[in-house]
Design a protein around this motif. Structure first.
Motif, mmCIF file in Angstrom:
data_model
loop_
_atom_site.group_PDB
_atom_site.id
_atom_site.type_symbol
_atom_site.label_atom_id
_atom_site.label_comp_id
_atom_site.label_asym_id
_atom_site.label_seq_id
_atom_site.Cartn_x
_atom_site.Cartn_y
_atom_site.Cartn_z
ATOM 1 N N UNK A 82 44.012 32.288 30.624
ATOM 2 C CA UNK A 82 45.376 32.594 31.056
ATOM 3 C C UNK A 82 45.386 32.769 32.575
ATOM 4 N N UNK A 83 46.513 32.507 33.235
ATOM 5 C CA UNK A 83 46.546 32.589 34.697
ATOM 6 C C UNK A 83 46.174 33.968 35.244
ATOM 7 N N UNK A 84 46.564 35.030 34.563
ATOM 8 C CA UNK A 84 46.240 36.360 35.093
ATOM 9 C C UNK A 84 44.752 36.673 34.971
ATOM 10 N N UNK A 85 44.041 36.019 34.045
ATOM 11 C CA UNK A 85 42.606 36.271 33.883
ATOM 12 C C UNK A 85 41.783 35.524 34.927
ATOM 13 N N UNK A 86 42.347 34.500 35.548
ATOM 14 C CA UNK A 86 41.595 33.738 36.536
ATOM 15 C C UNK A 86 41.352 34.523 37.815
ATOM 16 N N UNK A 87 42.040 35.640 37.995
ATOM 17 C CA UNK A 87 41.840 36.479 39.183
ATOM 18 C C UNK A 87 40.813 37.578 38.959
ATOM 19 N N UNK A 88 40.371 37.749 37.706
ATOM 20 C CA UNK A 88 39.385 38.782 37.391
ATOM 21 C C UNK A 88 38.015 38.401 37.946
ATOM 22 N N UNK A 89 37.230 39.388 38.355
ATOM 23 C CA UNK A 89 35.890 39.063 38.850
ATOM 24 C C UNK A 89 34.929 38.655 37.737
ATOM 25 N N UNK A 90 35.169 39.153 36.530
ATOM 26 C CA UNK A 90 34.304 38.811 35.394
ATOM 27 C C UNK A 90 35.176 38.158 34.343
ATOM 28 N N UNK A 91 34.789 36.953 33.957
ATOM 29 C CA UNK A 91 35.538 36.193 32.968
ATOM 30 C C UNK A 91 34.809 36.251 31.631
ATOM 31 N N UNK A 92 35.450 35.821 30.558
ATOM 32 C CA UNK A 92 34.748 35.777 29.267
ATOM 33 C C UNK A 92 33.551 34.835 29.269
ATOM 34 N N UNK A 93 33.501 33.929 30.216
ATOM 35 C CA UNK A 93 32.386 32.985 30.269
ATOM 36 C C UNK A 93 31.255 33.464 31.174
ATOM 37 N N UNK A 94 31.353 34.647 31.731
ATOM 38 C CA UNK A 94 30.322 35.111 32.662
ATOM 39 C C UNK A 94 28.976 35.304 31.972
#
Length: 160
Positions: free
Chosen positions: A31-43
């Protein structure tokens, strides 16, 4: 090529596919708001794939090898090893994964730990049951109460 290098080569192929999935396909559906997070579900999958690829390359290159030992696995004598136990444990793992939702976490995990210890050679019944129940309840409490992740504790007919 030695058996450990063949296994490392197969695992390298699996890790490359896993890494490709983690690096290129998982992030596309964020989602667009998750792309600004430093840690993603794929980290974590990204880190895991890089470490696994590195470990496979170390085994393939032979860096970890010291002098040959007599205790190494000889692929020509695989029939002398306890393959039956390994196959039964793999079947238990598959049965555990299939029974986890319909049977519930507590019953399936306790049964898996009990039968797994039986397959590995433990014959103290009271110890096996008590360790399986205590370990299951501790893990269920930590996941359910501490982490806040709901896991169906019992089958649906018992109110789980």
């Amino acid at each position: 090529m030695a058996l450990d290098r063949w296994i490392a080569l197969i695992l390298l192929g699996i890790c490359l596919v896993y890494g490709y999935t983690a690096w290129f396909t998982m992030d596309a559906s964020l989602a667009p708001f998750m792309k600004r997070n430093p840690i993603w579900p794929s980290t974590f999958p990204k880190v895991l794939s890089v470490l696994a690829i590195g470990a496979c390359l170390v085994i393939l290159s032979g860096i970890e090898k010291s002098e040959p030992k007599e205790a190494e696995i000889d692929y020509r004598r695989l029939h002398e090893y306890k393959l039956g136990q390994a196959i039964v444990l793999l079947a238990l793992m598959v049965a555990y994964a299939l029974c986890l939702r319909p049977v519930g976490f507590i019953i399936s995990t306790t049964a898996f730990l009990f039968f797994g210890s039986f397959v590995l050679g433990e014959r103290k019944w009271i110890l096996m049951i008590s360790v399986a129940v205590i370990a299951t309840m501790i893990v269920w409490y930590l996941v359910q109460e501490v982490l806040g992740i709901y896991m169906r504790p019992l089958p649906g007919i018992f109110g789980g």
